[in-house]
Design a protein around this motif. Structure first.
Motif, PDB file in Angstrom:
ATOM      1  N   GLN A 174      -0.318  -3.922  -7.642  1.00  0.00           N
ATOM      2  CA  GLN A 174       0.334  -2.931  -6.779  1.00  0.00           C
ATOM      3  C   GLN A 174       1.658  -2.436  -7.365  1.00  0.00           C
ATOM      4  OE1 GLN A 174       2.001  -4.497  -3.022  1.00  0.00           O
ATOM      5  NE2 GLN A 174       1.591  -6.546  -3.838  1.00  0.00           N
TER       6      GLN A 174
ATOM      7  N   GLN B  32      -2.632  -8.739  -6.209  1.00  0.00           N
ATOM      8  CA  GLN B  32      -1.392  -8.202  -5.645  1.00  0.00           C
ATOM      9  C   GLN B  32      -0.410  -7.763  -6.725  1.00  0.00           C
ATOM     10  OE1 GLN B  32       0.643 -11.188  -3.386  1.00  0.00           O
ATOM     11  NE2 GLN B  32       0.496 -12.752  -4.971  1.00  0.00           N
ATOM     12  N   THR B  33      -0.530  -8.321  -7.938  1.00  0.00           N
ATOM     13  CA  THR B  33       0.399  -7.918  -9.005  1.00  0.00           C
ATOM     14  C   THR B  33       0.158  -6.483  -9.448  1.00  0.00           C
ATOM     15  OG1 THR B  33      -0.990  -8.668 -10.872  1.00  0.00           O
ATOM     16  CG2 THR B  33       0.425 -10.319  -9.828  1.00  0.00           C
TER      17      THR B  33
ATOM     18  N   ASN C  76      -7.023   7.174 -11.011  1.00  0.00           N
ATOM     19  CA  ASN C  76      -6.189   6.309 -11.855  1.00  0.00           C
ATOM     20  C   ASN C  76      -6.942   5.905 -13.115  1.00  0.00           C
ATOM     21  OD1 ASN C  76      -5.303   4.774  -8.784  1.00  0.00           O
ATOM     22  ND2 ASN C  76      -3.990   6.196  -9.895  1.00  0.00           N
TER      23      ASN C  76
ATOM     24  N   THR D 274      -7.705  -1.661  -5.260  1.00  0.00           N
ATOM     25  CA  THR D 274      -6.395  -1.754  -5.896  1.00  0.00           C
ATOM     26  C   THR D 274      -6.070  -0.502  -6.704  1.00  0.00           C
ATOM     27  OG1 THR D 274      -6.890  -4.105  -6.120  1.00  0.00           O
ATOM     28  CG2 THR D 274      -4.917  -3.322  -7.224  1.00  0.00           C
TER      29      THR D 274
ATOM     30  N   TRP E 204       2.069  -1.710 -10.575  1.00  0.00           N
ATOM     31  CA  TRP E 204       1.847  -0.837 -11.727  1.00  0.00           C
ATOM     32  C   TRP E 204       2.277   0.592 -11.395  1.00  0.00           C
ATOM     33  CZ3 TRP E 204      -3.563  -1.842 -14.353  1.00  0.00           C
ATOM     34  CH2 TRP E 204      -3.671  -3.191 -14.705  1.00  0.00           C
TER      35      TRP E 204
END
Length: 310
Positions: free
Chosen positions: A304, A301-302, A61, A56, A306
């Motif tokens: 993605q 999935q949330t 990052n 993810t 950001w």
């Protein structure tokens, strides 16, 4: 753009900091001790490592986000902050001391958003000099991944405060519900306690097992209401059928106003759940890393959405 701090270096504080820096925003974490801040940094790194292992996020990052993180035990470092998430213990005097510290070191317009899961918003409002700048923004574990935040107002909350809080939470890709007044447990914990109470009652009555209750929730209750919502489902079934079902079931539902015997027995024996190794489940038979990752999996999935740095 708000200048954001998190006051509190525990689990909630570490996840809030992960979320904020994960959206490319600088974040100050204020803690009481260097050892506490070291644990917080380790927890933030673990959050990122889990995201990386799931594909993810990437190492760059994480590295960029960690550069946006400042950790301190010095309250003077709050001086430039316009928004503070308070994530300290659920105790009136502890929160009073933290709010005094925040108000002593920040400007008049700084917002305090408490992450409390149980304290009344009116009570918290009585602990600050500028109650119009305070409200509750209650997240859910894992805070950096589960998107819901309950924003809870009190009678003196300024509308501008609600707007600023909701605006920031939306930038952080949170789903926001606003409670116009504070009630014990807010929304989610009230619903959860009703389910917990009934589940413990069914166990005590010998109806079924903890495993089968969890199976029923995972493969019916959770899946059903994840897609259409509880009250949409109520309307879809219709009042006539729901009234007939209620007439049959309501008389036998648990309505205990006291802590149930299963919980009391666990408290007296020290078998209090995961951290004790034994509760409703024997946690010595479970893989804690597998459980941590499984707990996160519905929310991957949330991430993605950001706006990650790096």
């Amino acid at each position: 753009m708000e200048t954001i701090a998190v006051f509190g270096a525990g689990t909630i504080g570490s996840c809030e900091a992960t979320l904020i820096t994960g959206h490319g925003m600088p974040c100050l974490v204020l803690g009481h001790s260097e050892s506490g801040l070291a644990r917080c940094r380790k927890a933030i790194e673990q959050n990122w490592n889990d995201l990386i292992s799931n594909g993810t996020a990437a190492k760059q990052n994480k590295d960029a986000a960690m550069r946006l993180l400042t950790m301190s035990t010095n309250p003077a470092d709050l001086s430039d902050c316009t928004f503070v998430f308070e994530a300290v213990v659920e105790d009136v005097e502890s929160k009073r001391a933290v709010y005094e510290c925040i108000e002593d070191h920040t400007g008049r317009d700084t917002i305090i958003a408490s992450c409390t899961s149980s304290m009344d918003a009116e009570t918290l409002a009585g602990l600050v000099r500028h109650p119009e700048q305070l409200l509750i923004a209650h997240p859910f574990q894992p805070v950096h991944m589960l998107p819901l935040v309950e924003v809870v107002c009190h009678t003196r909350t300024a509308s501008s405060t609600v707007q600023r809080v909701c605006g920031l939470l939306e930038l952080l890709h949170r789903e926001v519900v606003v409670l116009r007044k504070s009630v014990p447990g807010f929304l989610v914990n009230r619903l959860a306690q009703a389910l917990f109470r009934e589940s413990i009652h069914l166990l005590e009555q010998g109806v079924t097992t903890a495993e089968d209750i969890d199976r029923a929730v995972k493969y019916a209750v959770g899946m059903r209401y994840a897609s259409i919502g509880l009250l949409e489902y109520y309307d879809a079934v219709g009042f006539e059928l729901e009234a007939a079902i209620a007439k049959n079931i309501y008389p036998s539902l648990c309505d205990s106003k006291e802590i149930q015997q299963t919980t009391l027995n666990g408290l007296s024996s020290g078998k209090t759940g995961q951290t004790a190794g034994q509760g409703l489940y024997d946690w010595s038979q479970k893989d804690e890393d597998e459980f941590r990752l499984r707990k996160q999996s519905p929310f991957l999935q949330t991430v993605q959405f950001w706006t990650m740095p790096g």
